[in-house]
Motif scaffolding. Structure first.
Motif, short mmCIF file in Angstrom:
data_model
loop_
_atom_site.label_atom_id
_atom_site.label_comp_id
_atom_site.label_asym_id
_atom_site.label_seq_id
_atom_site.Cartn_x
_atom_site.Cartn_y
_atom_site.Cartn_z
N UNK A 167 95.88 31.36 58.10
CA UNK A 167 96.23 30.71 56.83
C UNK A 167 96.57 29.24 57.06
N UNK A 168 97.31 28.96 58.14
CA UNK A 168 97.62 27.57 58.46
C UNK A 168 96.36 26.77 58.79
N UNK A 169 95.41 27.41 59.48
CA UNK A 169 94.15 26.75 59.79
C UNK A 169 93.36 26.45 58.51
N UNK A 170 93.36 27.40 57.58
CA UNK A 170 92.65 27.20 56.31
C UNK A 170 93.28 26.08 55.50
N UNK A 171 94.61 26.05 55.44
CA UNK A 171 95.30 24.99 54.69
C UNK A 171 95.04 23.62 55.32
N UNK A 172 95.04 23.57 56.64
CA UNK A 172 94.78 22.32 57.34
C UNK A 172 93.37 21.82 57.06
N UNK B 281 85.93 29.47 53.58
CA UNK B 281 85.85 30.82 54.13
C UNK B 281 85.08 30.81 55.46
N UNK B 282 83.98 30.08 55.50
CA UNK B 282 83.17 30.01 56.71
C UNK B 282 83.96 29.41 57.87
N UNK B 283 84.78 28.40 57.58
CA UNK B 283 85.58 27.78 58.63
C UNK B 283 86.56 28.80 59.24
N UNK B 284 87.24 29.53 58.38
CA UNK B 284 88.19 30.55 58.87
C UNK B 284 87.46 31.62 59.68
N UNK B 285 86.30 32.04 59.21
CA UNK B 285 85.56 33.10 59.89
C UNK B 285 85.00 32.62 61.23
N UNK B 286 84.61 31.35 61.32
CA UNK B 286 84.19 30.81 62.61
C UNK B 286 85.34 30.82 63.61
N UNK B 287 86.54 30.53 63.12
CA UNK B 287 87.73 30.56 63.97
C UNK B 287 87.99 31.99 64.46
N UNK B 288 87.82 32.96 63.57
CA UNK B 288 88.01 34.36 63.94
C UNK B 288 86.95 34.81 64.95
N UNK B 289 85.72 34.37 64.73
CA UNK B 289 84.64 34.80 65.61
C UNK B 289 84.83 34.27 67.03
N UNK B 290 85.40 33.08 67.16
CA UNK B 290 85.66 32.50 68.48
C UNK B 290 86.54 33.42 69.32
N UNK B 291 87.46 34.12 68.66
CA UNK B 291 88.39 35.01 69.36
C UNK B 291 87.73 36.33 69.77
#
Length: 264
Positions: free
Chosen positions: A87-92, A111-121
């Motif tokens: 959520x903090x990443x999305x707000x940023x 949404x795509x930005x958050x999901x890319x962050x999740x996929x990295x993990x």
């Protein structure tokens, strides 16, 4: 066989599965249910509040619904601590986009930005997937209201109505049958049923939660959180969590309709 491959996020099993990602999805399937419904005049999101102890002090803010930026919010199913990072990443990202381009970030791009962050993990050694799924609700002037769902693998998809969390399959079966229902007195077979408005969507969301929640006894406002996103007169998004009194009115209305349908 699975034990040889489930200790690493980056190793595929012979069947082509990432067991760590599947375990994260299983954690979400045991979490409180969240419902998202796209309406004619807005978006409705409803979530189950699980009261683990009567000694807990009531939360000052919502633990299920979070505002990301003026035109987007999300619902959380899974580990709240994991959700806070995303959520903090999305707000940023939303704030930086607005600063750079002087206009709101498109919902799907956020949404795509958050999901890319999740996929990295799911791809880097020494990390584990985020044990959280989201329902994203947003509005932009080009595509109107939008509803997205994302899971720990980084996949996301757009929906008209969906359910995440515990008993989500039972909830989806209700949405399939009731989301676009012909109104009473509507005889034209060729006419496409209309999608519900916000008030009807709230009732449908409560109906889904009644079916999916594990608790016994009648539904109560303390066990549900109802959220609406609509436009005001100046075409600005209004995010609103219904009060307990307003939520109870919706719940009572659903129970009255169910009783009337049972009598007939």
């Amino acid at each position: 066989m699975a034990r040889r491959y489930d200790s690493s996020t980056t190793t595929f099993s012979p069947e082509g599965r990432l067991h760590q990602v599947e375990y994260a999805i299983e954690a979400i399937n045991n979490a409180g249910t969240c419902v998202g419904i796209l309406a004619k005049d807005g978006i409705v999101m409803a979530s189950e509040r699980r009261i683990t102890s009567g000694l807990l002090a009531p939360a000052k803010t919502s633990e299920k619904t979070y505002t990301l930026c003026p035109h987007a919010s999300c619902n959380v199913a899974g580990l709240t601590a994991d959700a806070n990072i995303l959520i903090e990443q999305a707000r940023l990202r939303a704030g930086r986009y607005h600063y750079q381009y002087q206009e709101p970030i498109p919902v799907e791009q956020l949404v795509e930005y958050v999901c890319n962050y999740k996929q990295f993990y799911t791809q880097r050694g020494g990390l584990r997937p985020f044990g959280v799924a989201f329902l994203f609700a947003g509005y932009d002037e080009h595509h109107g209201f939008q509803l997205y769902q994302s899971d720990p693998s980084g996949n996301y998809s757009g929906w008209k109505a969906t359910v995440i969390g515990a008993n989500n399959q039972a909830g989806k079966s209700i949405l399939k049958s009731d989301y676009k229902k012909k109104q009473e007195g509507e005889m034209d077979e060729d006419k496409e049923p209309e999608i519900p408005d916000v008030q009807e969507a709230l009732k449908l969301a409560v109906k889904v939660l009644n079916k999916t929640m594990d608790g016994t006894g009648s539904a109560a406002a303390e066990k549900m959180e109802l959220f609406t996103m609509k436009l005001d007169e100046s075409k600005k998004c209004v995010h609103r969590i219904l009060t307990k009194e307003e939520a109870q009115e919706v719940i009572d209305s659903v129970e009255q309709e169910a009783a009337a349908a049972g009598d007939s």
